[in-house]
Design an enzyme around this catalytic site. Structure first.
Site, PDB file in Angstrom:
ATOM      1  N   HIS A 139      -1.678   4.848  15.270  1.00 18.22           N
ATOM      2  CA  HIS A 139      -3.026   4.696  14.739  1.00 18.22           C
ATOM      3  C   HIS A 139      -2.991   3.663  13.617  1.00 18.22           C
ATOM      4  CE1 HIS A 139      -1.054   7.917  12.433  1.00 18.22           C
ATOM      5  NE2 HIS A 139      -1.762   7.502  11.392  1.00 18.22           N
ATOM      6  N   HIS A 196       0.556   2.974  11.816  1.00 18.93           N
ATOM      7  CA  HIS A 196       1.392   4.117  11.454  1.00 18.93           C
ATOM      8  C   HIS A 196       1.633   5.023  12.662  1.00 18.93           C
ATOM      9  CE1 HIS A 196       1.917   7.842   8.608  1.00 18.93           C
ATOM     10  NE2 HIS A 196       3.065   7.232   8.826  1.00 18.93           N
ATOM     11  N   HIS A 213       0.870  -1.174   0.000  1.00 15.21           N
ATOM     12  CA  HIS A 213       0.000   0.000   0.000  1.00 15.21           C
ATOM     13  C   HIS A 213       0.905   1.221   0.000  1.00 15.21           C
ATOM     14  CE1 HIS A 213      -2.746   3.105   1.327  1.00 15.21           C
ATOM     15  NE2 HIS A 213      -3.763   2.274   1.411  1.00 15.21           N
ATOM     16  N   GLU A 227      -2.569  14.466  11.680  1.00 12.05           N
ATOM     17  CA  GLU A 227      -3.619  14.118  10.734  1.00 12.05           C
ATOM     18  C   GLU A 227      -5.005  14.346  11.339  1.00 12.05           C
ATOM     19  OE1 GLU A 227      -2.985  10.041   9.760  1.00 12.05           O
ATOM     20  OE2 GLU A 227      -0.876  10.305   9.232  1.00 12.05           O
ATOM     21  N   TYR A 277     -14.939   4.394   6.009  1.00 10.74           N
ATOM     22  CA  TYR A 277     -13.499   4.445   5.776  1.00 10.74           C
ATOM     23  C   TYR A 277     -12.950   3.034   5.898  1.00 10.74           C
ATOM     24  CZ  TYR A 277      -8.584   5.720   6.512  1.00 10.74           C
ATOM     25  OH  TYR A 277      -7.217   5.826   6.424  1.00 10.74           O
TER      26      TYR A 277
END
Length: 444
Positions: free
Chosen positions: A377, A341, A298, A347, A356
């Site tokens: 997160h 991450h 990704h 963010e 989402y």
């Protein structure tokens, strides 16, 4: 002639991002061969609106020349606005901005107001960084409103407004003409531009990133090539339209996070012609040309970048506006949702519609989340288990969704309102607590 906000616009738009536009609502209203003639056509006044310093490099210089019935200076003195104010523009420690916790934060949608509330009255600052007075950083606002602005006009001297509607269309009249914006579209209103918002669907809710710093621009594409992401031709700017209307009106200004009001005896939407490259625009997020991996892994979310505000450090943006639109996922032997991450950037996320793909539940349209610098997160437990077992030899389409992110290089500081509101989800951290330990040193 009036800019009738009671029905959809009939005029078209001018296509292109940052173009040198020229448009007139009456033939010959634009002066020929000069900006400020001794006498402008039709008895109009010539007025320049500067969005950058006069001496900014040509490629970054933004300004427009307006030919209007009365200059913008024609209004009574400003005085403090006595209506509802929930805005913040300075993000140092204060009563409005308490110490920032390192916790992951998530909010339910801002409730719709019970009392009649227009766009200005419905604004509330959730978070931000930097300083409007110093012209760096941003403020992140939400809005919830249920009535159109009536005989009232608004502008922000603090920054350009990137508006992301989540519920309800916005009919926006500006000095430059008309923008009709619906959910899954965005609008950008430059610093200083006067506008009014009508709500044709009644209730309206959405998000705003107010950019205090360098103007938003399209990112460079690098090895992607000459096409991709948000294409310049899909950005739409209003054609000139005007109204010559007199009455007892109110002009509201936002300066350093405070609202001020002044009596004005005419509509400021009296610009009969204009030219330049500093103007409002809109963009349909559904036209974004999404880039992704067709082999494995990704890629970083920078591939979803729509607009950026650059900082003084090369390659490090002050603000990135990123979207997560419908897209095909085809990478094999790959964990396809966004990975776990920790980020040097901060963010703030929102959701226009759908779901989402990194959160199975809890993150709903109109809601928001904040993951600040180095706060861990990523996908919740249910998403991780499902994505770890899916057959990756078959492509999968993430459909009927539109999530987005305001990412900043500096800490995003939630306001006192954001930390105290009943919409803050106290149990957000629980979505990761059911993540199981799978480690077995005897079995690879």
């Amino acid at each position: 002639m009036t800019l009738d906000l009671s029905k959809p616009a009939t005029a078209g738009y001018l296509s292109g991002f940052g173009n040198e536009f020229a448009t007139e609502a009456l033939p010959g209203a634009l002066p020929h061969g000069r900006n400020s003639p001794q006498r402008a056509p039709y008895g109009l006044y010539a007025e320049q609106l500067s969005g950058t310093a006069f001496t900014a490099p040509r490629g970054h210089n933004r300004r427009a020349w307006l030919y209007r019935i009365r200059p913008a200076a024609v209004h009574r003195p400003f005085e403090p606005f006595t209506g509802r104010q929930r805005l913040v523009a300075e993000f140092g420690d204060s009563a409005d901005v308490p110490p920032t916790p390192p916790n992951q934060l998530r909010w339910d949608p801002l409730p719709m107001p019970v009392e009649p509330t227009d766009f200005v009255e419905g604004l509330v600052t959730m978070a931000g960084n930097g300083s409007a007075a110093a012209m760096n950083g941003c403020a992140i606002h939400l809005y919830a409103a249920n009535r159109s602005m009536q005989d009232r006009f608004f502008y922000s001297a603090d920054g350009e407004l990137l508006i992301v509607p989540q519920q309800g269309r916005l009919f926006i009249a500006t000095e430059f003409g008309r923008l009709d914006v619906e959910p899954a579209e965005i609008a950008v209103i430059p610093r200083g531009v006067r506008f009014a918002v009508a709500l044709p669907d009644g209730d309206a809710r959405g998000y705003i990133c107010e950019n205090f710093g360098a103007l938003l621009r399209l990112p460079d594409l690098g090895p992607i090539g000459s096409n991709g992401l948000a294409n310049p031709r899909d950005f739409l700017t209003p054609q000139a339209a005007y109204e010559d209307r007199e009455g007892a009106f109110e002009l509201i200004a936002k300066l350093n996070g405070r609202l001020w009001r002044a009596d004005i005896g005419h509509s400021p939407f009296d610009v009969v012609a204009w030219h330049g490259n500093y103007a409002p625009y809109k963009y349909d997020l559904r036209l974004f040309n999404t880039i992704g991996s067709i082999s494995y892994d990704h890629p970083d979310p920078s591939i979803f970048l729509v607009l950026q505000s650059q900082s003084d450090s090369p390659g490090v943006d002050a603000i990135d506006f990123v979207i997560f639109p419908p897209r095909w996922l085809a990478a094999e032997d790959t964990f396809r949702p966004p990975w776990f991450h920790r980020n040097v950037a901060s963010e703030f996320m929102g959701l226009v519609h759908g779901a989402y793909d990194a959160k199975a539940e809890g993150f709903v349209p109109g809601g928001a989340s904040l993951h600040n610098c180095m706060s861990g997160h990523g996908p919740d437990a249910d998403t991780f288990e499902k994505a770890s077992a899916i057959d990756t030899t078959r492509p999968h389409k993430v459909d009927a969704t539109m999530a987005f992110m305001f990412e900043t290089r500096t800490l995003i500081r939630p306001t006192r309102y954001a930390l105290d509101t009943a919409q803050l989800q106290a149990d957000y951290f629980e979505c990761w607590q059911r993540i199981e330990k799978h480690f077995n040193p005897e079995q690879r």
